[in-house]
Design a protein around this motif. Structure first.
Motif, mmCIF file in Angstrom:
data_model
loop_
_atom_site.group_PDB
_atom_site.id
_atom_site.type_symbol
_atom_site.label_atom_id
_atom_site.label_comp_id
_atom_site.label_asym_id
_atom_site.label_seq_id
_atom_site.Cartn_x
_atom_site.Cartn_y
_atom_site.Cartn_z
ATOM 1 N N VAL A 1 0.797 -1.234 0.000
ATOM 2 C CA VAL A 1 0.000 0.000 0.000
ATOM 3 C C VAL A 1 0.828 1.281 0.000
ATOM 4 O O VAL A 1 0.271 2.370 -0.136
ATOM 5 N N ASN A 2 2.164 1.189 0.163
ATOM 6 C CA ASN A 2 2.960 2.421 0.263
ATOM 7 C C ASN A 2 3.567 2.873 -1.052
ATOM 8 O O ASN A 2 4.364 3.817 -1.084
ATOM 9 N N LEU B 1 -10.173 -0.225 -0.414
ATOM 10 C CA LEU B 1 -11.133 0.736 0.131
ATOM 11 C C LEU B 1 -12.556 0.256 -0.158
ATOM 12 O O LEU B 1 -13.424 0.274 0.723
ATOM 13 N N LYS B 2 -12.796 -0.182 -1.405
ATOM 14 C CA LYS B 2 -14.117 -0.703 -1.766
ATOM 15 C C LYS B 2 -14.472 -1.939 -0.947
ATOM 16 O O LYS B 2 -15.633 -2.176 -0.615
ATOM 17 N N THR B 3 -13.449 -2.724 -0.595
ATOM 18 C CA THR B 3 -13.687 -3.922 0.213
ATOM 19 C C THR B 3 -14.223 -3.554 1.585
ATOM 20 O O THR B 3 -15.089 -4.249 2.141
ATOM 21 N N VAL B 4 -13.729 -2.447 2.143
ATOM 22 C CA VAL B 4 -14.210 -1.988 3.442
ATOM 23 C C VAL B 4 -15.550 -1.272 3.311
ATOM 24 O O VAL B 4 -16.439 -1.409 4.152
ATOM 25 N N VAL C 1 -10.813 3.995 5.152
ATOM 26 C CA VAL C 1 -10.021 2.857 5.614
ATOM 27 C C VAL C 1 -10.068 1.776 4.554
ATOM 28 O O VAL C 1 -11.138 1.441 4.031
ATOM 29 N N GLY C 2 -8.913 1.223 4.228
ATOM 30 C CA GLY C 2 -8.846 0.100 3.308
ATOM 31 C C GLY C 2 -8.418 -1.144 4.061
ATOM 32 O O GLY C 2 -7.788 -1.062 5.115
ATOM 33 N N GLY D 1 -5.537 -3.831 7.749
ATOM 34 C CA GLY D 1 -6.149 -2.556 7.395
ATOM 35 C C GLY D 1 -5.151 -1.419 7.372
ATOM 36 O O GLY D 1 -4.101 -1.488 8.019
ATOM 37 N N PHE D 2 -5.489 -0.356 6.651
ATOM 38 C CA PHE D 2 -4.605 0.802 6.553
ATOM 39 C C PHE D 2 -5.436 2.071 6.399
ATOM 40 O O PHE D 2 -6.583 2.037 5.949
ATOM 41 N N ALA D 3 -4.840 3.181 6.787
ATOM 42 C CA ALA D 3 -5.542 4.472 6.705
ATOM 43 C C ALA D 3 -4.518 5.605 6.794
ATOM 44 O O ALA D 3 -3.438 5.428 7.375
ATOM 45 N N PRO D 4 -4.876 6.785 6.251
ATOM 46 C CA PRO D 4 -5.932 7.036 5.264
ATOM 47 C C PRO D 4 -5.554 6.395 3.923
ATOM 48 O O PRO D 4 -4.374 6.201 3.635
ATOM 49 N N VAL D 5 -6.535 6.093 3.102
ATOM 50 C CA VAL D 5 -6.283 5.338 1.881
ATOM 51 C C VAL D 5 -5.402 6.100 0.904
ATOM 52 O O VAL D 5 -4.520 5.516 0.267
ATOM 53 N N ASP D 6 -5.613 7.417 0.761
ATOM 54 C CA ASP D 6 -4.855 8.158 -0.249
ATOM 55 C C ASP D 6 -3.384 8.326 0.126
ATOM 56 O O ASP D 6 -2.528 8.471 -0.747
ATOM 57 N N ASN D 7 -3.071 8.283 1.409
ATOM 58 C CA ASN D 7 -1.679 8.418 1.867
ATOM 59 C C ASN D 7 -1.531 7.668 3.188
ATOM 60 O O ASN D 7 -1.508 8.274 4.263
#
Length: 643
Positions: free
Chosen positions: A466-467, A513-516, A531-532, A554-560
């Motif tokens: 995700v990074n 993100l859509k999965t969440v 949250v993704g 999970g990770f957040a925020p999705v855009d960064n």
């Protein structure tokens, strides 16, 4: 002519003189030889002395000093602190004192005895009769440790008494350091503890050499002229270890684990929170915390009766179980949390794209072996295959990827080998060798079964996922400092390799993100945050027992992404939740809700994440079809509903 008496006498004298001359010549040669031997021995001894002085000079100096010493004292080194990333001390060393008596000195003069006895009773509170018997019974001793671990207030009280009373002798205080953990059970598996040999477990063990420091020594002796001489070598204190652990984040994680354990029973639960942009571990916790100040106690988990019924082997096994760090030392099948890695690998090889569709009949049958999905999904897009966690779509994708590329990406994401995290006890996990990745193994591996991973491996892989595609070595130490605060080493650039491109990473973030938002990860939603994440449910062996490992990454925020959190729960003892990833998703939501504002990420209005249209155009616009001849198969024993 007859020889006269005079001539005979002269001949005899000349004969004797020749004998004397011969004797003297032999003697001179012998003396020369002896002299040579003596010179050779002297030269050898001089060379040997020079050699000994150069190689073992300090050793023999100490030996000589010990023979002439009137006093010698070890100067203990202070073990370095362990702090959280913000300087909160998690482990420190405190100075303590041992009361040492010298009965030989106390009894050496009559006028020493009574004042010294009085000082022991009045300033240190000892029993007078006990002291008298002790001194009398050990009259020839010069070193008798009577009491250990007294604090400085008592030492100060004695010194104050001694300064105002004459003839008080033979009592002194030996300095030592003891390890103290101010927050008891906090981050116990990360910090570890110490024993007589140094660090044991965790950071205490991994960084033991840096933390320990070097003892000093003070020697006192009399030289050949009976002049008092002092030799002192200062102690070098241990280094300070600044960990990546954040006290506040770790506290929230431990609180949520405790709340879960109060509500449900399970074999194990582990949580890792990381910074996906550099591999720093903000929090790492397992369910079985223990008291670092008393690590060998089992009182937290067993009653007195239970402990009395246990033999030593059972107690040792119980302790090792408590000390074991589930997050790095245990392995399990990751289940569906692995699916985004399968998709990312195929995207990176241009074998699938966001325009592809995949057909899910609910079960695939190859050679008599049924491979079940969690539903009969019909036609799915690539994003929907992750949102609905479709096994059939994953097997279609991995059949295109092939075993060579699948194995290549497994290794690139760090599976099958230790991550190199700076803590003892890490396992390497188990993946199937490339030569043995046949159709069946490849199909089942696509959705996270038939191979084992550790939590730290999965968390580190997701950070890279995700990074933007950079894999960092996960680490628990941020800096190493001197005891005076000077930084001597920083761990701020532990980039290892590029696993996938930024475009692929962007796509995966959008799909998760859509999965969440609309898929299997809905319990992880937080109002005002994007949250993704991905759920995972893997059935344990033997499959017939119907026991599961459930998880959520999970990770957040999705855009960064600023936080990556991975939760694994092993075998929930609840008939309604035993195969549900909902508890893991819900825990992620609960933790994120508390720690995101702490990191400066505040809730905003919910914004739908839109995948970059340019990315969709760049990806190959190939079509997908179900390959009836090579669908991948799953043995019957692996049949289960995957969520």
């Amino acid at each position: 002519m007859p020889v006269t008496g005079v001539e005979a006498t002269m001949a005899s004298r000349r004969k004797k003189e020749k004998k004397i001359k011969r004797f003297n010549a032999i003697m001179r040669k012998s003396l020369y030889f002896v002299f040579f031997i003596i010179i050779a021995i002297c030269v050898f001894l001089m060379v040997r002395l020079v050699y000994i002085n150069e190689v073992n000079g300090e050793k023999y100096t100490k030996a000589v000093l010990s023979q002439q010493a009137y006093s010698s004292k070890i100067i203990p080194a202070k073990r370095g602190d362990i702090t959280d990333r913000n300087g909160i001390v998690l482990a420190r060393s405190e100075k303590i004192y041992n009361v040492v008596l010298d009965p030989k000195v106390i009894l050496s003069k009559e006028y020493y005895y009574e004042p010294t006895m009085k000082s022991l009773v009045e300033s240190l509170g000892y029993d007078e009769q006990e002291m008298k018997e002790l001194i009398k019974n050990n009259s020839k001793s010069s070193y008798l440790v009577y009491e250990k671990n007294i604090d400085y207030s008592r030492v100060s009280e004695y010194n104050k008494y001694k300064s105002s009373h004459k003839h008080v002798v033979g009592v002194w205080f030996e300095e030592e350091f003891t390890r103290v953990y101010p927050y008891s059970t906090f981050a116990s598996h990360v910090i570890g503890f110490t024993n007589k040999d140094g660090g044991s477990n965790g950071l205490e063990h991994y960084y033991n050499e840096l933390l320990t420091g070097t003892e000093g020594m003070k020697y006192g002796y009399f030289d050949s002229e009976l002049n008092q001489k002092d030799v002192e070598k200062d102690a070098v204190n241990g280094r300070t270890i600044v960990s990546t652990i954040d006290y506040n984040i770790q506290s929230v994680v431990e609180k949520k684990i405790k709340e879960f354990r109060e509500q449900y029973e399970c074999n194990n639960i582990g949580v890792i929170v990381m910074n996906p942009n550099n591999g720093e571990v903000y929090a790492m916790a397992s369910n079985d915390e223990f008291d670092l100040n008393n690590p060998h106690s089992l009182d937290l988990w067993y009653t007195k009766e239970e402990l009395e019924a246990m033999d030593n082997d059972a107690k040792v096994d119980a302790l090792y179980k408590r000390w074991r760090n589930f997050c790095i030392s245990d392995t399990y099948e990751p289940g569906s949390t692995f699916k985004p890695i399968t998709v990312a690998s195929a995207l990176e090889e241009n074998l699938v794209n966001s325009g592809n569709t995949f057909y899910c009949p609910g079960v695939l049958d190859v050679s008599g072996w049924p491979i079940h999905c969690n539903d009969e999904h019909g036609w799915l897009t690539l994003t929907e295959s992750l949102m609905k966690s479709c096994n059939c779509a994953m097997m279609d994708i991995v059949s295109r990827l092939g075993r060579d590329d699948f194995y290549k990406y497994q290794r690139a994401f760090g599976f099958g080998r230790p991550t190199g995290i700076d803590i003892t006890g890490e396992t390497s996990g188990i993946i199937i060798d490339k030569s043995k990745l046949n159709v069946t193994e490849l199909a089942t591996s696509s959705f996270g079964t038939t191979f084992n991973v550790s939590m730290i491996q999965m968390a580190s892989a997701y950070c890279s996922l995700v990074n933007g595609g950079t894999y960092y070595t996960p680490h628990l130490v941020k800096e190493i400092k001197t005891d005076e605060g000077t930084t001597i080493e920083s761990f701020d650039n532990l980039e290892v390799r590029q696993t996938i491109s930024k475009k692929t990473s962007d796509y995966i973030r959008g799909a998760l993100l859509k999965t969440v938002q609309s898929g299997t990860g809905r319990p992880a939603q937080i109002e005002g945050y994007e949250v993704g994440g991905k759920t995972g449910t893997a059935q344990k062996r033997p499959r017939t027992e119907k026991k599961f490992v459930v998880s959520f990454a999970g990770f957040a925020p999705v855009d960064n992404p600023q936080l990556l959190m991975y939760v694994v729960i092993d075998d929930i003892h609840d008939s309604t939740l035993y195969n549900s990833s909902r508890p893991a998703s819900s825990m992620t939501s609960a933790v994120f809700k508390e720690i995101l504002p702490y990191l400066g990420e505040y809730p905003e209005g919910q914004i739908d994440y839109i995948v970059d249209e340019e990315l969709l155009r760049v990806l190959d616009e190939t079509t997908s079809s179900y390959d009836e001849e090579n669908p991948g198969v799953l043995p019957e024993e692996l049949e289960y509903d995957e969520q």
